[in-house]
Design an enzyme around this catalytic site. Structure first.
Site, PDB file in Angstrom:
ATOM      1  N   ASP A 283       0.870  -1.172   0.000  1.00 63.74           N
ATOM      2  CA  ASP A 283       0.000   0.000   0.000  1.00 63.74           C
ATOM      3  C   ASP A 283       0.916   1.234   0.000  1.00 63.74           C
ATOM      4  O   ASP A 283       2.133   1.139   0.240  1.00 63.74           O
ATOM      5  CB  ASP A 283      -0.949   0.006   1.203  1.00 63.74           C
ATOM      6  CG  ASP A 283      -2.180   0.884   0.948  1.00 63.74           C
ATOM      7  OD1 ASP A 283      -2.124   1.769   0.072  1.00 63.74           O
ATOM      8  OD2 ASP A 283      -3.200   0.700   1.625  1.00 63.74           O
TER       9      ASP A 283
HETATM   10  O1  KHP Z   1      -0.652   9.994  -0.283  1.00 65.90           O
HETATM   11  N1  KHP Z   1      -1.720   9.794  -0.827  1.00 65.90           N
HETATM   12  O2  KHP Z   1      -2.184  10.665  -1.498  1.00 65.90           O
HETATM   13  C1  KHP Z   1      -2.413   8.612  -0.620  1.00 65.90           C
HETATM   14  C2  KHP Z   1      -3.606   8.408  -1.257  1.00 65.90           C
HETATM   15  C3  KHP Z   1      -4.333   7.247  -1.030  1.00 65.90           C
HETATM   16  C4  KHP Z   1      -3.842   6.312  -0.195  1.00 65.90           C
HETATM   17  O3  KHP Z   1      -4.590   5.207   0.082  1.00 65.90           O
HETATM   18  C5  KHP Z   1      -4.155   3.986  -0.240  1.00 65.90           C
HETATM   19  O4  KHP Z   1      -3.909   3.895  -1.626  1.00 65.90           O
HETATM   20  C6  KHP Z   1      -4.717   2.913  -2.209  1.00 65.90           C
HETATM   21  C7  KHP Z   1      -3.904   2.267  -3.272  1.00 65.90           C
HETATM   22  O5  KHP Z   1      -4.655   1.390  -4.005  1.00 65.90           O
HETATM   23  C8  KHP Z   1      -5.127   2.030  -1.076  1.00 65.90           C
HETATM   24  O6  KHP Z   1      -6.334   1.339  -1.265  1.00 65.90           O
HETATM   25  C9  KHP Z   1      -5.248   2.989   0.031  1.00 65.90           C
HETATM   26  O7  KHP Z   1      -5.171   2.383   1.299  1.00 65.90           O
HETATM   27  C10 KHP Z   1      -2.644   6.512   0.433  1.00 65.90           C
HETATM   28  C11 KHP Z   1      -1.911   7.661   0.212  1.00 65.90           C
END
Ligand code: KHP
Length: 787
Positions: A283
């Site tokens: 993730d």
């Molecule tokens: O830094 N960001 O912008 C950010 C955005 C979304 C994020 O969530 C994660 O990213 C998704 C990747 O599929 C997962 O399902 C979720 O847990 C984690 C980090």
């Protein structure tokens, strides 16, 4: 969905995401095995990785893979979303014209309520087709980080909307249908796209009382892990999914992205997910989180080495890029490990046709004319209508609307726009609200939407603004509930109640004595007992997040154009449930400070049960298959040749049910088959869903046959060590959890262990952070040192 911060986004775009394919005809690799279409994907990938320098290999561990210009390997962005239509953060929708939208389906929580696996395959086929068209236009990738298949264990979870619900069998069946539609048949020469089952495993808390997803260490017994949390992930393996995502949290002390027990022993060895073209991504930032805030690894270099060695092949982020050079210099990791990760990545891209010429494969031909077609738009509307659940009806529905009737529309959602989509949405073809849909009908509309009282305390402040619409309407429809301001990524719900303001308005509508219909929106269930018990509330529908044409689907159900047949995919708990059990208590069985979780174990009285759903007609059911009164366990075992614990591959029996529509309205019917009984050690689950099927368009007075295929997994229970066991005892197969039809049988003979669960190694502790004091900044953040 959270949006990545600007600097990282800029960095990933700087990698040139979504450049073209490698040129195997004229490019520098044309004479290498990687470009030989008749060689195996593994040999092709190995030949490419052998050409990379260590620095190039390290750079390729990031989700924003920069490629290798000297070899003609373009950048590739692995992070693509496709939960209910293609979506960001790096999918590039044009601002207008071609590629400015795609089909946005309902959230999985509503599609799950349809209990129609064939529908899910169709939806997934559309998503993968549209993904290919966007990829051909250089606007998205070929792998998608979907589905979110963690069970919706606690009603507070802000991301429960992304899942098909709370039941592990239901999720398993759904996810196999979905993966089939996304990836295509196993025998196809090229994959349509690669699906990614996430978040492996035990991730279902965003932020409960300061327990943040990036740092939670959830304690799960082996029994609950195997019986519940892992079940849909094993189904992903059974469906040959191309990728997994390890999660932010730790399970029993170990961050999942650094856990060789989960990533190697369970996933690859026990379940046999051994194909070299299958990879694991972290993730986003989860590799960093191994260092901080988990403090599992003593240094950043150790964290990236731990995660690569455990079996994380792609780092969503840049932590491996930044710290693997140091890890190599310190001898914490060797080149064989990184080679394996890259071979998995590139053989996956080979199976997607990335290296092959357009002429040799079907998907490179797909263009804009395959996106948002009339058929896919109709499918989005159908998917929503199939999922909508009728919770209460005093006979007012379906409504016969004509120009002499005036319909009052009230509530925040009456003119919903992007609210219809929920999270992880792309750009829908259009956004048809209930108001829009009602305006297409031959009926007089009195719209007084929005919530005049706001989301706060009970109020009558807005009464005067909506009173004219109430007075002049014959039928009153309130469309409200919750949206992503109450449940979201990073944000769990803090209440299961209706807001006071909404209840106040609904109460005042109902007090008029006019037919009053409440449509409840949102992913998590809201305790609607107060509405169920109010005789002046004529009907209640739950409509989830119904997608781009959700308003039309709602009006289809209201008017009877579609008959409701959806079933609740999660328990509607009374609102005091959340004061009875901490969100961090992962146990399913009732215990001290835990009334039990899901319909299987909850020992209180649900407001509406999992599987509940009414129709515009009545049904009766009759089990017509002759089951034996008794089965001998040794006979059942000897006819089962499953490996890897896939008891789903061992048939038990096929059951036919004659379903009769005893009313007058044509309707679909979801046939749910449950097993209950006294077998194995107490406590016993109240019942367990073991099969379902949806049958269609049964006319009043007519009947149809539903076939439920039971496997040995339907009968097995999981012991405290995680072994799957067949026990002698008394069993009941119940249709619709009992009320419609049931049949009893026994299993005789010695109990048999069908799947011996590999135990985790004892004393698993990390090396811990030495001397670094700091904290992790969420949202693709960085570490801040405390000075
Ligand atoms: O830094 N960001 O912008 C950010 C955005 C979304 C994020 O969530 C994660 O990213 C998704 C990747 O599929 C997962 O399902 C979720 O847990 C984690 C980090």
């Amino acid at each position: 969905m959270l949006t990545p911060n600007r600097s990282l986004q800029a960095l990933l775009f700087a990698t040139g995401a979504y450049a073209l394919f490698p040129d195997c005809t004229n490019g520098p690799l044309k004479n290498e095995t990687i470009c030989n279409a008749s060689a195996s994907p593994i040999d092709r990938a190995k030949s490419l990785v052998a050409l990379y320098t260590l620095e190039e290999k390290i750079n390729a561990t990031s989700s924003g893979s920069p490629g290798v210009a000297r070899l003609g390997i373009p950048p590739y962005q692995w992070w693509n979303e496709g939960l209910h239509g293609i979506a960001g953060p790096y999918t590039n929708f044009s601002t207008q014209g071609e590629y400015s939208y795609s089909t946005s389906f309902p959230q999985p929580i509503l599609m799950g309520a349809a209990f129609d696996d064939a529908l899910i395959t169709e939806v997934a086929k559309v998503i993968s087709t549209e993904a290919r068209a966007f990829n051909n236009a250089n606007r998205t990738g070929l792998d998608f980080w979907t589905p979110n298949i963690n069970p919706f264990r606690d009603p507070r979870w802000g991301r429960g909307q992304e899942t098909p619900g709370e039941d592990s069998y239901h999720l398993s069946s759904y996810v196999q249908a979905l993966i089939h539609g996304l990836q295509g048949d196993a025998t196809d020469p090229y994959k349509r796209v690669v699906a990614t089952c996430k978040h492996y495993v035990g991730y279902d808390i965003e932020d409960w009382n300061g327990n943040l997803r990036y740092q939670n260490d959830v304690q799960i017994s082996q029994q609950d892990l195997v019986e519940y949390y892992l079940v849909p992930f094993q189904a992903c393996v059974n469906a040959n999914v191309g990728a997994f995502m390890c999660s932010y949290n730790a399970v029993n002390g170990v961050p999942t992205c650094a856990d060789p027990y989960l990533l190697q022993t369970v996933l690859r060895e026990h379940w046999g997910w051994t194909n070299e073209e299958q990879w694991v991504t972290s993730d986003c930032d989860a590799v960093q989180n191994i260092f901080l805030p988990h403090e599992w690894s003593a240094t950043r270099e150790q964290a990236v080495a731990d995660s690569l060695i455990a079996g994380t092949d792609i780092d969503c982020g840049t932590y491996m890029q930044e710290h693997l050079p140091g890890a190599f210099a310190q001898g914490l990791v060797n080149e064989t490990v990184i080679d394996q990760a890259l071979i998995r990545q590139y053989s996956s891209l080979v199976r997607l046709g990335w290296f092959d010429s357009a002429e040799s494969q079907p998907y490179r031909q797909l263009g804009w004319n395959t996106v948002a077609t009339n058929a896919s738009q109709a499918l989005a509307r159908k998917a929503a209508a199939e999922g909508i659940v009728l919770l209460k009806n005093d006979g007012v529905l379906p409504l016969s609307l004509d120009s002499s009737i005036s319909l009052g529309l009230f509530g925040d959602w009456a003119n919903a726009t992007t609210q219809l989509l929920g999270n992880y949405a792309g750009v829908g073809t259009y956004l048809h609200s209930p108001l829009y849909a009602a305006q297409q009908l031959n009926v007089t509309i009195n719209y007084a939407g929005g919530n005049p009282g706001g989301q706060g305390d009970p109020t009558t402040n807005g009464w005067s603004s909506i009173k004219p619409a109430i007075v002049t309407s014959d039928v009153l429809m309130y469309i409200g509930g919750i949206d992503n301001s109450a449940e979201e990524e990073g944000h769990d719900r803090t209440s299961l109640q209706w807001t006071g303001a909404q209840l106040d308005i609904i109460g005042q509508l109902a007090d008029t004595g006019k037919p009053t219909i409440v449509v409840v929106m949102g992913g998590g269930q809201i305790d609607s007992s107060i509405l169920a018990n109010n005789p002046n509330v004529s009907a209640i529908l739950w409509a989830g997040y119904p997608g781009q044409d959700g308003g039309s689907a709602i009006m289809d159900i209201i008017t009877g154009k579609s008959a409701p047949a959806g079933r609740l995919p999660q328990t509607q708990y009374p609102s005091n449930y959340i004061s009875q059990v901490p969100m961090t208590d992962m146990a399913l069985r009732p215990g001290k400070n835990n009334p039990g979780r899901t319909y299987k174990w909850y020992n209180g009285t649900a407001v509406y049960e999992f599987g509940f759903g009414m129709h515009y007609t009545n049904f009766s059911a009759n089990i017509t298959s002759q089951l034996q009164q008794s089965y001998t366990i040794s006979d059942l075992v000897s006819s089962c040749n499953a490996t890897g614990g896939f008891l789903e591959r061992c048939p038990f029996t096929s059951v036919e049910i004659d379903v009769s529509n005893t009313g007058t309205t044509t309707s679909d019917y979801v046939t749910l088959g449950y097993i209950a009984g006294t077998f194995g050690p107490a406590p016993y689950p109240k019942s367990s869903l073991v099969a379902y099927t949806r049958i269609f368009n049964i006319a009043g007075g007519a009947s149809d046959t539903a076939t439920l295929n039971l496997t040995l997994a339907s009968l097995a229970r999981v012991d405290e060590m995680g072994n799957k066991v067949l026990y002698p005892g008394d069993y009941s197969l119940m249709i619709d959890n009992g009320p419609l039809a049931s049949v009893n049988f026994t299993l005789k003979g010695q109990q048999a262990v069908l799947d011996v669960w590999p135990q985790p190694p004892a004393n698993r502790t990390g090396k811990g952070v030495s001397g670094f004091e700091g904290y992790f900044v969420a949202g693709f953040g960085s570490e801040q040192e405390v000075v």
